[in-house]
Design an enzyme around this catalytic site. Sequence first.
Site, mmCIF file in Angstrom:
data_model
loop_
_atom_site.group_PDB
_atom_site.id
_atom_site.type_symbol
_atom_site.label_atom_id
_atom_site.label_comp_id
_atom_site.label_asym_id
_atom_site.label_seq_id
_atom_site.Cartn_x
_atom_site.Cartn_y
_atom_site.Cartn_z
ATOM 1 N N ASP A 79 0.863 -1.169 0.000
ATOM 2 C CA ASP A 79 0.000 0.000 0.000
ATOM 3 C C ASP A 79 0.907 1.229 0.000
ATOM 4 O OD1 ASP A 79 -2.375 1.648 0.511
ATOM 5 O OD2 ASP A 79 -1.574 1.836 2.541
ATOM 6 N N ASP B 171 -0.185 5.019 0.819
ATOM 7 C CA ASP B 171 -0.430 6.066 1.808
ATOM 8 C C ASP B 171 -0.266 5.553 3.235
ATOM 9 O OD1 ASP B 171 -1.013 7.582 -0.384
ATOM 10 O OD2 ASP B 171 -3.179 7.486 -0.132
#
Length: 291
Positions: A42, A44
């Site tokens: 991922d 963020d």
Amino acid sequence: MARTRKLTISTDAAGHTAGWASTEPASDTPVTPHPSTAAFFDVDNTMLRGASIYWLARGLAARNYFTTADLAQFAWRQARFRLLAAEHAGDLSRAREAALAFVAGWRVDDVERLSEEIFDELMAPRIWAGSRALAQTHLDAGQRVWLVSATPVEIGRVIAQRLGLTGALGTVAEVVDGAYTGRLVGDLMHGPAKAEAVAQLAAVEGLDLDTCSAYSDSVNDLPMLSTVGHPVAVNPDTALRRQARERGWQIRDFRTGRRAARIAVPSTVAAGFLVGAVSAGLAIRRRWASN
């Protein structure tokens, strides 16, 4: 009945892959790729402190594409949406309808050029050194490393290129004649959609998901983390930390108390191009068109 999404594998006029995007090898002498193992990160708050779309918006504001007041409204509306999405079990139907309306008419090559500049200025200093080191460990072992994010795939590709990673899976924006239409192709790369995209990529590339790894900070990514054999919670939110402990998953936290506090505001806009982008984005588009 569960609805199955098909991850589009096609190219636009510039030859860019829709759905996921590969980058060039990070060096002239890359390690021989492992045939069946990869890692999925991922972006963020996992690879990057805060949200990539927030820092992109900051960079655009600095270039006078919109005002700091627009930026504040953008951040507030996205934070509000993230709260509502959590309350309604991740219902993103409204977000899907409005997600990319503000980039309608923008040229893809302009967005990518600006994304490269803004990454170097604002995002690169905010890459978590620990997460980058984890990704490099996989690369050094000959494994492919993919970013998986709700951010548009073109922006994900820029980040992957700058970090020397294999590529990116992201939200796909419709492109006609080299410009965004403001509509999505498929759904936002969020929640279960990430797990489905990873599974489809694994089928195409012959990956054994039981040997693959995935990294995320958010409980929203439980589907993706549960898809692989080696899930890791990185800088986890409270709910993911609890789940990781219950399931015996690794937890890696690269934050300190004061640093974690400083990134609290940008971290609230980590859901990608969402409903709150529209009103601020209209201002962006007006300024873009006037230049």
